[in-house]
Design a protein around this motif. Structure first.
Motif, PDB file in Angstrom:
ATOM      1  N   CYS A   1      -8.262   4.188 -38.507  1.00  0.00           N
ATOM      2  CA  CYS A   1      -7.319   3.595 -37.644  1.00  0.00           C
ATOM      3  C   CYS A   1      -8.120   2.512 -36.835  1.00  0.00           C
ATOM      4  O   CYS A   1      -9.054   2.497 -36.352  1.00  0.00           O
TER       5      CYS A   1
ATOM      6  N   ALA B   1      -1.999   9.989 -35.118  1.00  0.00           N
ATOM      7  CA  ALA B   1      -3.292   9.826 -35.146  1.00  0.00           C
ATOM      8  C   ALA B   1      -3.551   9.211 -33.702  1.00  0.00           C
ATOM      9  O   ALA B   1      -2.737   8.811 -33.165  1.00  0.00           O
TER      10      ALA B   1
ATOM     11  N   LEU C   1       3.200  12.267 -39.867  1.00  0.00           N
ATOM     12  CA  LEU C   1       1.678  11.957 -39.808  1.00  0.00           C
ATOM     13  C   LEU C   1       1.412  11.088 -38.224  1.00  0.00           C
ATOM     14  O   LEU C   1       2.259  10.462 -37.839  1.00  0.00           O
TER      15      LEU C   1
ATOM     16  N   TRP D   1      -1.959  16.252 -45.082  1.00  0.00           N
ATOM     17  CA  TRP D   1      -2.544  14.818 -44.832  1.00  0.00           C
ATOM     18  C   TRP D   1      -3.577  14.793 -43.805  1.00  0.00           C
ATOM     19  O   TRP D   1      -3.453  15.372 -42.831  1.00  0.00           O
ATOM     20  N   ARG D   2      -4.319  13.791 -43.854  1.00  0.00           N
ATOM     21  CA  ARG D   2      -5.480  13.717 -42.856  1.00  0.00           C
ATOM     22  C   ARG D   2      -5.570  12.261 -42.634  1.00  0.00           C
ATOM     23  O   ARG D   2      -5.407  11.297 -43.433  1.00  0.00           O
ATOM     24  N   LEU D   3      -5.959  11.828 -41.460  1.00  0.00           N
ATOM     25  CA  LEU D   3      -6.145  10.606 -40.989  1.00  0.00           C
ATOM     26  C   LEU D   3      -7.551  10.003 -41.549  1.00  0.00           C
ATOM     27  O   LEU D   3      -8.759  10.715 -41.600  1.00  0.00           O
ATOM     28  N   ARG D   4      -7.391   8.789 -42.306  1.00  0.00           N
ATOM     29  CA  ARG D   4      -8.675   8.315 -42.899  1.00  0.00           C
ATOM     30  C   ARG D   4      -9.262   7.111 -42.033  1.00  0.00           C
ATOM     31  O   ARG D   4     -10.540   7.293 -41.829  1.00  0.00           O
TER      32      ARG D   4
ATOM     33  N   TRP E   1      -3.446   7.290 -43.741  1.00  0.00           N
ATOM     34  CA  TRP E   1      -3.886   8.753 -44.007  1.00  0.00           C
ATOM     35  C   TRP E   1      -3.802   8.725 -45.531  1.00  0.00           C
ATOM     36  O   TRP E   1      -3.450   7.998 -46.292  1.00  0.00           O
TER      37      TRP E   1
END
Length: 353
Positions: free
Chosen positions: A303, A254, A252, A298-301, A289
């Motif tokens: 930050c 970002a 993961l 998985w993707r970044l939600r 994530w």
């Protein structure tokens, strides 16, 4: 090693540890006018030196603490009275973990010389060490998996190789300490050292699902673990059905997620199909994530950044609130809003004093 050690927050001569917070469900936005807390309970730990870790058991009836005198202590959470002292370690006990569910009377403790002790309550308020493991370097974090998978303890090692050690009790082994059979396996996770780890929940993603796929869904979610390390990576690991090997499934990342990773926490799941992981760093970065379904990317939600060194993360039981420990004494609680945004709720200032 300095990056690993600075994650710790020491309670110097601590005498009071607040019990879990309670959020009123009435008032503006359904969250009440302010965050309220249960009355604090006094635990007289000042005579034992720095408190290095403190963990409540699942029901919240007992508190385990570890102090600079190398002793683990069990306290009555209602009265604040000392129940038992567990003496086995020869160095500072840096980390504690209670097993959950049917294994609730089991506690693990890890010290900075690599010694890990597994304790069991054999009779009410009587404890016995049932197994001991020694890892290379410091035992930075110990954590029991969800009880649905059995009795498995993960140990994050502070050695330069960055090994995670899995200690599992064979199902069907004798109930007594003498009859226990334990198996030890390990894998390399983060060169330079493992800073933190968190087990994925066992709740099946199909619990609240509907439609024809429900009948084919597994009773449990796959056994998963998320780790972070000195190498700056946050990694998700899966194991096979026999839990004989662990494989890295995702890394993961970002933009804006900078600094040395301090902590990582997998959000509890009440049956929704998605998974969520949070991580924080020495620069104050906090990232979340999400994975919509098992097997998907998985993707970044989101930050964001807090004002200071973000050291620890704690999810609420339902996974709707995330608390960040900042520096030596700061706290900030965030709540999930619409569209995946996270909004500040409280810094607990109203609870001081």
């Amino acid at each position: 090693q300095s990056a690993l050690k600075s994650r710790r927050t020491f309670l110097r001569g601590a005498t009071y540890i607040s019990r879990p917070v309670r959020l009123p469900l009435s008032g503006p936005r359904g969250w009440g006018p302010a965050v309220a807390a249960m009355p604090p309970v006094a635990y007289d730990t000042a005579a034992y030196g720095d408190v290095l870790d403190a963990k409540y058991d699942g029901p919240g009836r007992r508190l385990a603490t570890s102090s600079a005198d190398c002793v683990v202590r069990i306290w009555n959470a209602e009265k604040g009275s000392l129940i038992r002292e567990l003496k086995r370690h020869r160095a500072n006990v840096m980390t504690l973990s209670w097993a959950t569910g049917r294994f609730n009377g089991t506690l693990a403790s890890g010290s900075n010389d690599g010694q890990v002790a597994i304790w069991r309550e054999v009779r009410p308020d009587e404890w016995q060490m049932v197994h001991e493991v020694n890892v290379t370097g410091s035992a930075n974090v110990v954590g029991w998996c969800p009880s649905d998978y059995g009795l498995i303890l993960a140990i994050a090692g502070g050695d330069e190789v960055g090994v995670v050690t899995m200690v599992s009790r064979r199902e069907g082994a004798g109930a007594g300490a003498a009859g226990d059979q334990w198996q030890v396996r390990s894998f390399v996770a983060h060169p330079g050292g493992v800073a933190s780890m968190s087990w994925g929940p066992s709740t099946s993603p199909a619990t609240l699902a509907t439609g024809p796929a429900v009948g084919r869904a597994a009773a449990l979610a796959p056994c998963r673990l998320v780790t972070c390390g000195v190498d700056g990576e946050v990694c998700v690991w899966h194991t096979d059905d026999k839990q004989e090997s662990w494989n890295k499934q995702h890394t993961l990342s970002a933009d804006g997620f900078t600094g040395a990773p301090r902590d990582v926490a997998w959000r509890p799941n009440v049956g929704l199909p998605s998974s969520m992981v949070a991580a924080c760093t020495s620069d104050g970065s906090v990232a979340i994530w999400v994975q919509d379904m098992d097997g998907q990317p998985w993707r970044l939600r989101t930050c964001w950044r807090v004002d200071g060194d973000a050291r620890r993360l704690v999810w609420s039981k339902a996974g709707m609130l995330l608390t960040v420990s900042i520096g030596d004494s700061g706290l900030a609680m965030y709540r999930e809003g619409c569209g995946g945004s996270w909004t500040f709720v409280s810094d607990f200032a109203e609870l001081d004093g």
